[in-house]
Write a protein that holds these residues in place. Structure first.
Motif, PDB file in Angstrom:
ATOM      1  N   TYR A 291     -16.541 -24.347 -16.369  1.00  0.00           N
ATOM      2  CA  TYR A 291     -16.467 -24.249 -17.823  1.00  0.00           C
ATOM      3  C   TYR A 291     -14.996 -24.092 -18.203  1.00  0.00           C
TER       4      TYR A 291
ATOM      5  N   THR B 294     -14.910 -20.454 -15.694  1.00  0.00           N
ATOM      6  CA  THR B 294     -16.247 -20.135 -15.224  1.00  0.00           C
ATOM      7  C   THR B 294     -16.352 -18.651 -14.868  1.00  0.00           C
TER       8      THR B 294
ATOM      9  N   ARG C 259     -20.125 -20.906 -22.480  1.00  0.00           N
ATOM     10  CA  ARG C 259     -19.686 -19.552 -22.169  1.00  0.00           C
ATOM     11  C   ARG C 259     -18.851 -19.032 -23.332  1.00  0.00           C
TER      12      ARG C 259
ATOM     13  N   THR D 222     -20.295 -14.073 -21.415  1.00  0.00           N
ATOM     14  CA  THR D 222     -21.704 -14.434 -21.437  1.00  0.00           C
ATOM     15  C   THR D 222     -21.924 -15.947 -21.396  1.00  0.00           C
ATOM     16  N   PHE D 223     -22.851 -16.367 -20.552  1.00  0.00           N
ATOM     17  CA  PHE D 223     -23.315 -17.748 -20.538  1.00  0.00           C
ATOM     18  C   PHE D 223     -24.544 -17.833 -21.427  1.00  0.00           C
TER      19      PHE D 223
END
Length: 186
Positions: free
Chosen positions: A10, A20, A130, A134-135
């Motif tokens: 990410y 990520t 994201r 938090t995802f």
């Protein structure tokens, strides 16, 4: 992403370092001044370092801030352009898949409708996004960055957004959000 079904790393829009495992917010965004909110003055004063602007006011990332481009030594890939998202949406048939090749991953398989390319396809998983630590929306919605800045909001990048039963859309997300990238051959 290592395989088609992998979400991949990410990235915040304009960041060439994967987010990520790192916080995604304005304080860590490479185009901001380290504060917890977007500083438009700082961005406007420095944007020529980060982005290109054409005569129509269309703003796109410079290759130095294109995460996909920076993954290769020879620049053979780049983040998709806005026009490439339009082409993907227009020149393919789309099939939503709930369990891609037995991986348990859901997403959309795009198969080319262009003459001579009908056997070409790409699967794009519902990787979600994201924000901070938090995802969210993993397995529900797909979001991908493109190189174009949103014309209406200078603190947002254009995205390709899709979900199960609706048509994909070109939308926007704030640049400090971590999204997946699917590189395109140059």
């Amino acid at each position: 992403a290592v395989t088609e079904a992998d979400y991949g790393d990410y990235y915040m829009w304009g960041s060439t370092t994967a987010n990520t495992d790192n916080r995604c917010d304005w304080s860590t965004h490479p185009f901001n001044d380290g504060t917890n909110q977007f500083n438009s003055t700082h961005f406007n004063q420095n944007k020529s370092n980060w982005v290109n602007e054409d005569t129509n006011g269309i703003i796109t990332l410079k290759p130095a801030y294109d995460a996909a481009y920076q993954t290769t030594d020879d620049g053979t890939v780049h983040m998709p352009t806005y026009e490439q998202f339009i082409e993907l949406n227009t020149n393919t048939s789309k099939r939503y898949i709930y369990n891609y090749n037995g991986t348990g991953v859901s997403g959309v398989k795009y198969t080319s409708n262009k003459e001579g390319y009908q056997n070409n396809s790409i699967f794009i998983p519902n990787s979600g996004y994201r924000s901070y630590e938090t995802f969210s929306d993993q397995g529900k919605y797909g979001y991908l960055w493109c190189t174009r800045l949103n014309e209406e909001f200078i603190h947002a990048g254009q995205i390709y957004y899709f979900e199960s039963m609706s048509s994909p859309l070109i939308k926007y997300k704030f640049m400090d959000t971590g999204l997946a990238i699917r590189p395109v051959l140059t």
